[in-house]
Design a protein around this motif. Structure first.
Motif, PDB file in Angstrom:
ATOM      1  N   THR A  96       0.845  -1.183   0.000  1.00 11.92           N
ATOM      2  CA  THR A  96       0.000   0.000   0.000  1.00 11.92           C
ATOM      3  C   THR A  96       0.885   1.239   0.000  1.00 11.92           C
ATOM      4  O   THR A  96       2.120   1.136   0.038  1.00 11.92           O
ATOM      5  CB  THR A  96      -0.920   0.024   1.238  1.00 11.92           C
ATOM      6  N   THR A  97       0.267   2.403  -0.005  1.00 12.91           N
ATOM      7  CA  THR A  97       1.053   3.636   0.040  1.00 12.91           C
ATOM      8  C   THR A  97       1.701   3.831   1.400  1.00 12.91           C
ATOM      9  O   THR A  97       2.642   4.603   1.523  1.00 12.91           O
ATOM     10  CB  THR A  97       0.178   4.861  -0.299  1.00 12.91           C
ATOM     11  N   ASP A  98       1.214   3.116   2.410  1.00 13.76           N
ATOM     12  CA  ASP A  98       1.832   3.130   3.741  1.00 13.76           C
ATOM     13  C   ASP A  98       2.791   1.944   3.807  1.00 13.76           C
ATOM     14  O   ASP A  98       2.353   0.786   3.721  1.00 13.76           O
ATOM     15  CB  ASP A  98       0.765   3.016   4.823  1.00 13.76           C
ATOM     16  N   PRO A  99       4.093   2.174   3.942  1.00 13.57           N
ATOM     17  CA  PRO A  99       5.049   1.054   3.915  1.00 13.57           C
ATOM     18  C   PRO A  99       4.886   0.075   5.080  1.00 13.57           C
ATOM     19  O   PRO A  99       5.448  -1.018   5.028  1.00 13.57           O
ATOM     20  CB  PRO A  99       6.415   1.743   3.953  1.00 13.57           C
ATOM     21  N   GLN A 100       4.110   0.436   6.088  1.00 12.13           N
ATOM     22  CA  GLN A 100       3.882  -0.476   7.218  1.00 12.13           C
ATOM     23  C   GLN A 100       2.662  -1.372   7.009  1.00 12.13           C
ATOM     24  O   GLN A 100       2.426  -2.275   7.797  1.00 12.13           O
ATOM     25  CB  GLN A 100       3.694   0.321   8.510  1.00 12.13           C
ATOM     26  N   VAL A 101       1.888  -1.109   5.957  1.00 10.73           N
ATOM     27  CA  VAL A 101       0.620  -1.818   5.762  1.00 10.73           C
ATOM     28  C   VAL A 101       0.668  -2.649   4.481  1.00 10.73           C
ATOM     29  O   VAL A 101       1.052  -2.148   3.423  1.00 10.73           O
ATOM     30  CB  VAL A 101      -0.561  -0.818   5.709  1.00 10.73           C
ATOM     31  N   VAL A 102       0.283  -3.911   4.611  1.00  8.80           N
ATOM     32  CA  VAL A 102       0.133  -4.793   3.461  1.00  8.80           C
ATOM     33  C   VAL A 102      -1.236  -5.458   3.525  1.00  8.80           C
ATOM     34  O   VAL A 102      -1.834  -5.587   4.599  1.00  8.80           O
ATOM     35  CB  VAL A 102       1.233  -5.881   3.373  1.00  8.80           C
ATOM     36  N   VAL A 103      -1.697  -5.866   2.352  1.00 10.71           N
ATOM     37  CA  VAL A 103      -2.939  -6.626   2.248  1.00 10.71           C
ATOM     38  C   VAL A 103      -2.567  -8.002   1.725  1.00 10.71           C
ATOM     39  O   VAL A 103      -1.935  -8.115   0.668  1.00 10.71           O
ATOM     40  CB  VAL A 103      -3.942  -5.936   1.300  1.00 10.71           C
ATOM     41  N   GLY A 104      -2.918  -9.013   2.479  1.00 13.83           N
ATOM     42  CA  GLY A 104      -2.646 -10.383   2.058  1.00 13.83           C
ATOM     43  C   GLY A 104      -3.919 -11.065   1.605  1.00 13.83           C
ATOM     44  O   GLY A 104      -4.970 -10.898   2.227  1.00 13.83           O
ATOM     45  N   GLU A 105      -3.811 -11.807   0.506  1.00 15.79           N
ATOM     46  CA  GLU A 105      -4.914 -12.633   0.012  1.00 15.79           C
ATOM     47  C   GLU A 105      -4.385 -14.044  -0.146  1.00 15.79           C
ATOM     48  O   GLU A 105      -3.276 -14.238  -0.632  1.00 15.79           O
ATOM     49  CB  GLU A 105      -5.385 -12.161  -1.363  1.00 15.79           C
ATOM     50  N   TRP A 106      -5.191 -15.005   0.240  1.00 16.95           N
ATOM     51  CA  TRP A 106      -4.778 -16.394   0.076  1.00 16.95           C
ATOM     52  C   TRP A 106      -5.993 -17.306   0.209  1.00 16.95           C
ATOM     53  O   TRP A 106      -7.021 -16.925   0.752  1.00 16.95           O
ATOM     54  CB  TRP A 106      -3.696 -16.776   1.086  1.00 16.95           C
ATOM     55  N   ASP A 107      -5.823 -18.492  -0.307  1.00 19.87           N
ATOM     56  CA  ASP A 107      -6.799 -19.558  -0.114  1.00 19.87           C
ATOM     57  C   ASP A 107      -6.212 -20.532   0.890  1.00 19.87           C
ATOM     58  O   ASP A 107      -4.997 -20.746   0.924  1.00 19.87           O
ATOM     59  CB  ASP A 107      -7.075 -20.298  -1.429  1.00 19.87           C
ATOM     60  N   ASN A 108      -7.074 -21.098   1.704  1.00 20.54           N
ATOM     61  CA  ASN A 108      -6.674 -22.167   2.608  1.00 20.54           C
ATOM     62  C   ASN A 108      -7.492 -23.397   2.276  1.00 20.54           C
ATOM     63  O   ASN A 108      -8.723 -23.324   2.195  1.00 20.54           O
ATOM     64  CB  ASN A 108      -6.966 -21.815   4.078  1.00 20.54           C
ATOM     65  N   THR A 109      -6.816 -24.499   2.050  1.00 19.93           N
ATOM     66  CA  THR A 109      -7.515 -25.775   2.055  1.00 19.93           C
ATOM     67  C   THR A 109      -7.458 -26.229   3.507  1.00 19.93           C
ATOM     68  O   THR A 109      -6.378 -26.425   4.064  1.00 19.93           O
ATOM     69  CB  THR A 109      -6.848 -26.796   1.123  1.00 19.93           C
ATOM     70  N   VAL A 110      -8.633 -26.320   4.096  1.00 15.18           N
ATOM     71  CA  VAL A 110      -8.745 -26.698   5.502  1.00 15.18           C
ATOM     72  C   VAL A 110      -9.240 -28.137   5.543  1.00 15.18           C
ATOM     73  O   VAL A 110     -10.278 -28.462   4.954  1.00 15.18           O
ATOM     74  CB  VAL A 110      -9.723 -25.759   6.250  1.00 15.18           C
ATOM     75  N   THR A 111      -8.486 -28.985   6.218  1.00 12.35           N
ATOM     76  CA  THR A 111      -8.814 -30.406   6.273  1.00 12.35           C
ATOM     77  C   THR A 111      -9.142 -30.808   7.700  1.00 12.35           C
ATOM     78  O   THR A 111      -8.382 -30.520   8.629  1.00 12.35           O
ATOM     79  CB  THR A 111      -7.632 -31.258   5.769  1.00 12.35           C
ATOM     80  N   ARG A 112     -10.299 -31.442   7.858  1.00 16.67           N
ATOM     81  CA  ARG A 112     -10.665 -32.003   9.172  1.00 16.67           C
ATOM     82  C   ARG A 112      -9.906 -33.317   9.314  1.00 16.67           C
ATOM     83  O   ARG A 112     -10.083 -34.243   8.507  1.00 16.67           O
ATOM     84  CB  ARG A 112     -12.177 -32.196   9.250  1.00 16.67           C
ATOM     85  N   THR A 113      -9.043 -33.379  10.302  1.00 16.92           N
ATOM     86  CA  THR A 113      -8.148 -34.528  10.418  1.00 16.92           C
ATOM     87  C   THR A 113      -8.857 -35.807  10.855  1.00 16.92           C
ATOM     88  O   THR A 113      -8.324 -36.889  10.647  1.00 16.92           O
ATOM     89  CB  THR A 113      -7.002 -34.224  11.405  1.00 16.92           C
ATOM     90  N   THR A 114     -10.038 -35.691  11.414  1.00 16.40           N
ATOM     91  CA  THR A 114     -10.746 -36.888  11.883  1.00 16.40           C
ATOM     92  C   THR A 114     -11.293 -37.735  10.744  1.00 16.40           C
ATOM     93  O   THR A 114     -11.438 -38.949  10.894  1.00 16.40           O
ATOM     94  CB  THR A 114     -11.900 -36.510  12.830  1.00 16.40           C
ATOM     95  N   ASP A 115     -11.601 -37.090   9.590  1.00 12.17           N
ATOM     96  CA  ASP A 115     -12.165 -37.872   8.488  1.00 12.17           C
ATOM     97  C   ASP A 115     -11.704 -37.433   7.099  1.00 12.17           C
ATOM     98  O   ASP A 115     -12.140 -37.979   6.091  1.00 12.17           O
ATOM     99  CB  ASP A 115     -13.694 -37.862   8.549  1.00 12.17           C
ATOM    100  N   GLY A 116     -10.825 -36.423   7.017  1.00  9.88           N
ATOM    101  CA  GLY A 116     -10.288 -35.988   5.735  1.00  9.88           C
ATOM    102  C   GLY A 116     -11.165 -35.030   4.949  1.00  9.88           C
ATOM    103  O   GLY A 116     -10.815 -34.649   3.833  1.00  9.88           O
ATOM    104  N   THR A 117     -12.305 -34.632   5.500  1.00 11.20           N
ATOM    105  CA  THR A 117     -13.174 -33.674   4.814  1.00 11.20           C
ATOM    106  C   THR A 117     -12.434 -32.354   4.654  1.00 11.20           C
ATOM    107  O   THR A 117     -11.760 -31.893   5.578  1.00 11.20           O
ATOM    108  CB  THR A 117     -14.475 -33.453   5.615  1.00 11.20           C
TER     109      THR A 117
END
Length: 135
Positions: A80-101
């Protein structure tokens, strides 16, 4: 990076994602200033506001106890125009470890980083999808 080196906002954001994916919650919490404020405006049923590192650590402890794993991908960091500020975008694949969903969520967060620590952030996650996976 030497332990005493100060990370820039992009490095802090990227290390935070890696630490959460690795479940290295000590490192993740250590990226926040003692008096940091984290807001999650889209949390349901009400906005979540974490004030100070102890509340952030507690929030991470709840995450750490959840039977899920995170796999971040499609990571973009926008400066951004402020060197202390960033915007992050990402996807998370979230996996339930009990059954793999799995569910994939898109995330956006705005971070203000001073002296290598997050002093505030606004985190926008798909809380409904996450709640559905954990129910």
């Amino acid at each position: 990076m030497p332990d005493n080196a100060v990370r820039d906002p992009r490095e802090v954001f990227e290390l935070l994602l890696k630490s959460l994916a690795d479940r290295d919650l000590t490192t993740a919490a250590g990226l926040y200033a003692d008096d940091a404020v984290v807001r999650q405006p889209f949390a349901k049923p009400a906005e979540v506001v974490l004030t100070g590192r102890p509340e952030i650590e507690q929030h991470f402890a709840v995450f750490g106890a959840a039977p899920i794993t995170l796999s971040p991908q499609n990571i973009e960091v926008h400066e951004t125009t402020d060197p202390q500020v960033v915007v992050g975008e990402w996807d998370n694949t979230v996996t339930r470890t009990t059954d793999g969903t799995t569910v994939t969520t898109h995330n956006i967060a705005v971070f203000c980083v001073r002296d290598g620590r997050v002093v505030w952030s606004r985190d926008y996650h798909d809380h409904a999808a996450l709640a559905g996976l954990l129910s």
